[in-house]
Scaffold this motif. Structure first.
Motif, mmCIF file in Angstrom:
data_model
loop_
_atom_site.group_PDB
_atom_site.id
_atom_site.type_symbol
_atom_site.label_atom_id
_atom_site.label_comp_id
_atom_site.label_asym_id
_atom_site.label_seq_id
_atom_site.Cartn_x
_atom_site.Cartn_y
_atom_site.Cartn_z
ATOM 1 N N VAL A 1 43.560 11.971 -6.377
ATOM 2 C CA VAL A 1 42.629 10.997 -5.777
ATOM 3 C C VAL A 1 42.729 9.641 -6.487
ATOM 4 O O VAL A 1 42.748 8.584 -5.834
ATOM 5 C CB VAL A 1 41.183 11.531 -5.823
ATOM 6 N N GLU B 1 54.851 11.721 -7.628
ATOM 7 C CA GLU B 1 54.011 12.897 -7.848
ATOM 8 C C GLU B 1 54.893 14.066 -8.294
ATOM 9 O O GLU B 1 55.905 14.360 -7.663
ATOM 10 C CB GLU B 1 53.253 13.238 -6.541
ATOM 11 N N ALA C 1 54.143 17.356 -8.336
ATOM 12 C CA ALA C 1 54.019 18.551 -7.490
ATOM 13 C C ALA C 1 54.750 18.322 -6.155
ATOM 14 O O ALA C 1 55.067 17.189 -5.808
ATOM 15 C CB ALA C 1 52.538 18.849 -7.247
ATOM 16 N N GLY D 1 46.627 16.642 -6.086
ATOM 17 C CA GLY D 1 46.219 17.075 -7.426
ATOM 18 C C GLY D 1 45.209 18.193 -7.374
ATOM 19 O O GLY D 1 45.408 19.201 -6.694
ATOM 20 N N LEU E 1 30.685 15.997 -1.829
ATOM 21 C CA LEU E 1 30.353 14.604 -2.130
ATOM 22 C C LEU E 1 28.879 14.433 -1.830
ATOM 23 O O LEU E 1 28.298 15.216 -1.065
ATOM 24 C CB LEU E 1 31.161 13.649 -1.242
ATOM 25 N N ILE F 1 37.049 26.217 -13.590
ATOM 26 C CA ILE F 1 36.269 26.576 -12.389
ATOM 27 C C ILE F 1 37.041 27.692 -11.678
ATOM 28 O O ILE F 1 38.266 27.614 -11.549
ATOM 29 C CB ILE F 1 36.100 25.384 -11.419
ATOM 30 N N ASN G 1 37.325 29.791 -8.086
ATOM 31 C CA ASN G 1 36.910 29.896 -6.685
ATOM 32 C C ASN G 1 37.452 31.188 -6.104
ATOM 33 O O ASN G 1 38.623 31.521 -6.319
ATOM 34 C CB ASN G 1 37.432 28.718 -5.877
ATOM 35 N N GLU H 1 41.168 27.463 -11.861
ATOM 36 C CA GLU H 1 41.611 26.149 -12.351
ATOM 37 C C GLU H 1 41.138 26.073 -13.796
ATOM 38 O O GLU H 1 39.963 25.815 -14.065
ATOM 39 C CB GLU H 1 40.979 25.011 -11.533
ATOM 40 N N GLY I 1 42.189 7.886 -13.583
ATOM 41 C CA GLY I 1 41.933 9.333 -13.641
ATOM 42 C C GLY I 1 40.440 9.559 -13.738
ATOM 43 O O GLY I 1 39.699 8.695 -14.230
ATOM 44 N N GLU J 1 34.396 10.669 -7.150
ATOM 45 C CA GLU J 1 33.879 9.302 -7.234
ATOM 46 C C GLU J 1 34.482 8.564 -8.439
ATOM 47 O O GLU J 1 34.930 7.423 -8.317
ATOM 48 C CB GLU J 1 32.343 9.344 -7.347
HETATM 49 C C1 LIG Z 1 37.882 23.726 -8.420
HETATM 50 C C2 LIG Z 1 37.400 22.309 -8.517
HETATM 51 C C3 LIG Z 1 36.233 21.919 -7.913
HETATM 52 C C4 LIG Z 1 35.807 20.596 -7.974
HETATM 53 N N1 LIG Z 1 34.673 20.226 -7.322
HETATM 54 C C5 LIG Z 1 34.351 18.934 -7.218
HETATM 55 C C6 LIG Z 1 33.274 18.512 -6.411
HETATM 56 O O1 LIG Z 1 32.562 19.335 -5.822
HETATM 57 N N2 LIG Z 1 33.019 17.176 -6.286
HETATM 58 C C7 LIG Z 1 33.781 16.242 -6.923
HETATM 59 O O2 LIG Z 1 33.525 15.053 -6.734
HETATM 60 N N3 LIG Z 1 34.798 16.617 -7.742
HETATM 61 C C8 LIG Z 1 35.107 17.923 -7.900
HETATM 62 N N4 LIG Z 1 36.164 18.305 -8.677
HETATM 63 C C9 LIG Z 1 36.858 17.292 -9.475
HETATM 64 C C10 LIG Z 1 37.905 16.528 -8.664
HETATM 65 O O3 LIG Z 1 38.839 17.426 -8.096
HETATM 66 C C11 LIG Z 1 38.642 15.588 -9.608
HETATM 67 O O4 LIG Z 1 37.699 14.759 -10.242
HETATM 68 C C12 LIG Z 1 39.663 14.717 -8.917
HETATM 69 O O5 LIG Z 1 40.440 15.428 -7.987
HETATM 70 C C13 LIG Z 1 40.575 14.139 -10.009
HETATM 71 O O6 LIG Z 1 41.561 13.326 -9.444
HETATM 72 P P1 LIG Z 1 42.611 12.628 -10.394
HETATM 73 O O7 LIG Z 1 43.528 11.882 -9.516
HETATM 74 O O8 LIG Z 1 41.916 11.907 -11.485
HETATM 75 O O9 LIG Z 1 43.399 13.813 -11.138
HETATM 76 P P2 LIG Z 1 44.372 14.944 -10.562
HETATM 77 O O10 LIG Z 1 43.838 15.476 -9.296
HETATM 78 O O11 LIG Z 1 44.581 15.899 -11.674
HETATM 79 O O12 LIG Z 1 45.715 14.166 -10.220
HETATM 80 C C14 LIG Z 1 46.751 13.967 -11.145
HETATM 81 C C15 LIG Z 1 48.058 14.111 -10.401
HETATM 82 O O13 LIG Z 1 49.122 13.804 -11.308
HETATM 83 C C16 LIG Z 1 50.171 14.739 -11.100
HETATM 84 N N5 LIG Z 1 50.951 14.768 -12.337
HETATM 85 C C17 LIG Z 1 50.621 15.361 -13.510
HETATM 86 N N6 LIG Z 1 51.590 15.092 -14.430
HETATM 87 C C18 LIG Z 1 52.506 14.305 -13.817
HETATM 88 C C19 LIG Z 1 53.710 13.677 -14.258
HETATM 89 N N7 LIG Z 1 54.146 13.798 -15.522
HETATM 90 N N8 LIG Z 1 54.418 12.956 -13.370
HETATM 91 C C20 LIG Z 1 53.981 12.812 -12.081
HETATM 92 N N9 LIG Z 1 52.846 13.368 -11.620
HETATM 93 C C21 LIG Z 1 52.113 14.111 -12.481
HETATM 94 C C22 LIG Z 1 49.446 16.041 -10.797
HETATM 95 O O14 LIG Z 1 50.306 16.952 -10.132
HETATM 96 C C23 LIG Z 1 48.300 15.540 -9.918
HETATM 97 O O15 LIG Z 1 48.673 15.505 -8.557
HETATM 98 C C24 LIG Z 1 36.581 19.635 -8.694
HETATM 99 C C25 LIG Z 1 37.755 20.031 -9.324
HETATM 100 C C26 LIG Z 1 38.176 21.347 -9.244
HETATM 101 C C27 LIG Z 1 39.461 21.741 -9.920
#
Ligand SMILES: Cc1cc2nc3c(=O)[nH]c(=O)nc-3n(C[C@H](O)[C@H](O)[C@H](O)COP(=O)(O)OP(=O)(O)OC[C@H]3O[C@@H](n4cnc5c(N)ncnc54)[C@H](O)[C@@H]3O)c2cc1C
Length: 428
Positions: free
Chosen positions: A13, A33, A35, A40, A60, A272, A274, A355, A382, A393
């Motif tokens: 995100v 990315e 993956a 993510g 949300l 977490i 699920n 997770e 992040g 958010e």
């Molecule tokens: C089970 C679960 C339930 C959740 N429930 C909620 C909820 O109800 N409400 C809410 O608001 N939030 C929730 N969250 C939190 C939310 O998912 C995260 O806050 C948000 O998705 C984080 O996004 P991000 O982009 O910061 O990180 P990430 O989603 O971790 O994105 C990082 C990306 O970088 C990639 N990456 C890693 N290393 C490398 C590399 N070296 N080179 C290239 N790419 C790489 C990864 O593959 C990933 O796609 C939940 C999380 C989980 C796991």
């Protein structure tokens, strides 16, 4: 002249949000990315047996203005629906009672929406929590009272994914101050799934803006010279940067630590779990909370029920089928009362998703934070950046902020460097 390009690493995100922000007024971006798919920690899984489900239920609130703005930008706001407009059904596994609770304090004016056991003294403690000036665990403010069980604990683990005896009161307060605004406490879920209702529309919008989203490209190393990035060593290629190019690392903290080992980052995480039960559900999604059970929430979709255990340290290493069987026995009566064909002795097919590093542990302590622009032309994004709860958010905000920092920063452009030898250097 080569155009200025922003190279964004990580298509979760935060990375998608950064790319949308960079390209909002014509900027150029490319996403890498690791993956095989973007999203993510916020994505739908598509296993070969055809049982599709999200990795974990994400909610949300209408308070999450930046996330909702992002949904509007990508044309997906209408896909997030409010499953429980009349207050959240809360099932007490000890008594078998189901009652509705309003998430907004304004709704507590109606006795039928008030959390069980709410007293005037509870309200005063909640106010102390909302305006906590010094940090401490949430439990230190609320204490062992019925309201802890019926409202504060489920809310704390939902927002901070950290148990109330450790969770930061100040971080929770950031979310509560948003939630108490009139109209801000409505809970939303993706109607079909996280990929269909958030990630795919974001990627489609980026593609119309000409942004390549390159999957299977893990950033192995940053190539740096004199405090700026000059190249990205990816899975199968090295991308050399132009003099005006910038980089946003939208990665989890442990990846930032690997790439830039001198930076202080949070090192503790909470899991977490699920459990997704494959069964006939309901056409319009429903959402229930649980107290007195291992499970905390269940989202009912048309062909499955997804159950969430946040702050799941105590059970994450247990045998998955055992955990699923225990949860099923506990929640089946609640599902039955909503009209589903659910019997405690007839557990449907299920899948467990663990997770282990779902979010950072958001305890009442100062979490290590790196500078937001640790190299001249590199910014960090992040969900773990900053002092807000680590959620969609905060990920959206961090992505937008990283784009804005680089846009307004001076000195991101390369000056002529005599020593062109590549090296990976420690920042900070
Ligand atoms: C089970 C679960 C339930 C959740 N429930 C909620 C909820 O109800 N409400 C809410 O608001 N939030 C929730 N969250 C939190 C939310 O998912 C995260 O806050 C948000 O998705 C984080 O996004 P991000 O982009 O910061 O990180 P990430 O989603 O971790 O994105 C990082 C990306 O970088 C990639 N990456 C890693 N290393 C490398 C590399 N070296 N080179 C290239 N790419 C790489 C990864 O593959 C990933 O796609 C939940 C999380 C989980 C796991």
């Amino acid at each position: 002249m080569t155009p200025r390009r922003t190279h964004i690493v990580g298509a979760g995100v935060a990375g998608l949000s950064a790319a949308l922000a960079v390209t909002a007024d014509g900027g150029e971006a490319v996403l890498y990315e690791a993956a095989p798919h973007p999203g993510g920690r916020c994505r739908t899984l598509h296993p070969t047996d055809g049982f599709d489900h999200d990795n974990g239920t994400h909610v949300l609130f209408t308070a999450n203005g930046r996330a909702l703005d992002l949904l509007r930008t990508v044309g997906a706001r209408e896909r997030w629906v409010e499953p429980e407009a009349k207050g959240l059904p809360l099932y007490d596994g000890r008594t078998g009672e189901m009652r509705r609770v309003g998430l907004s304090p304004w709704s507590w004016l109606l006795p039928s929406r008030r959390p069980q056991g709410l007293t005037l003294s509870d309200l005063m403690r909640i106010m102390r929590l909302v305006f906590a000036s010094k940090d401490c665990p949430v439990a230190a403010i609320i204490g062992k009272r019925p309201i802890m069980d019926s409202l504060i604990e489920p809310l704390t683990v939902a927002v901070l994914n950290t148990p109330p005896d450790q969770a930061s009161a100040q971080r929770l307060a950031c979310a509560l101050r948003q939630l108490i605004r009139p109209g801000a406490g409505r809970l939303l879920v993706a109607r079909n799934g996280l990929s269909q209702d958030l990630i795919e529309p974001a990627v489609a919008t980026l593609q119309t803006r000409g942004v390549p989203v390159l999957t299977g490209q893990r950033l192995r190393n940053l190539l740096t010279v004199n405090g700026r990035v000059i190249g990205l060593a990816l899975s199968d290629r090295t991308v050399m940067l132009g003099p005006d190019d910038r980089v946003i690392l939208a990665l989890p903290p442990y990846e930032v630590e690997r790439l830039l080992p001198a930076l202080p980052v949070p090192t503790q995480f909470e899991p977490i779990i699920n459990v997704h039960y494959r069964m006939e559900g309901l056409k319009h999604p429903r959402f229930i909370g649980f107290t007195g059970t291992l499970a905390q929430w269940a989202l009912i979709r048309d062909n499955h029920v997804s159950v969430t255990v946040s702050a799941a340290d105590a059970v994450v290493d247990q045998n998955a089928p055992d955990v699923a069987a225990r949860i099923w026995r506990e929640i089946a009566p609640a599902l039955r009362s909503l009209g589903l064909d659910a019997h405690p002795d007839r557990q449907p097919e299920m899948r467990v998703v663990k997770e282990k590093r779902a979010t950072i542990r958001q305890a009442a302590e100062i979490l290590p934070q790196p500078p937001l622009r640790p190299l001249a032309n590199l910014a960090l994004a992040g969900d773990w950046i900053g002092s807000l709860p680590a959620t969609i958010e905060s990920a959206v905000m961090a992505g937008e902020h990283a784009a804005s920092i680089l846009h307004h920063a001076r000195g991101t452009r390369a000056t002529l460097v005599k020593d062109r030898a590549l090296k990976t250097e420690n920042a900070a």
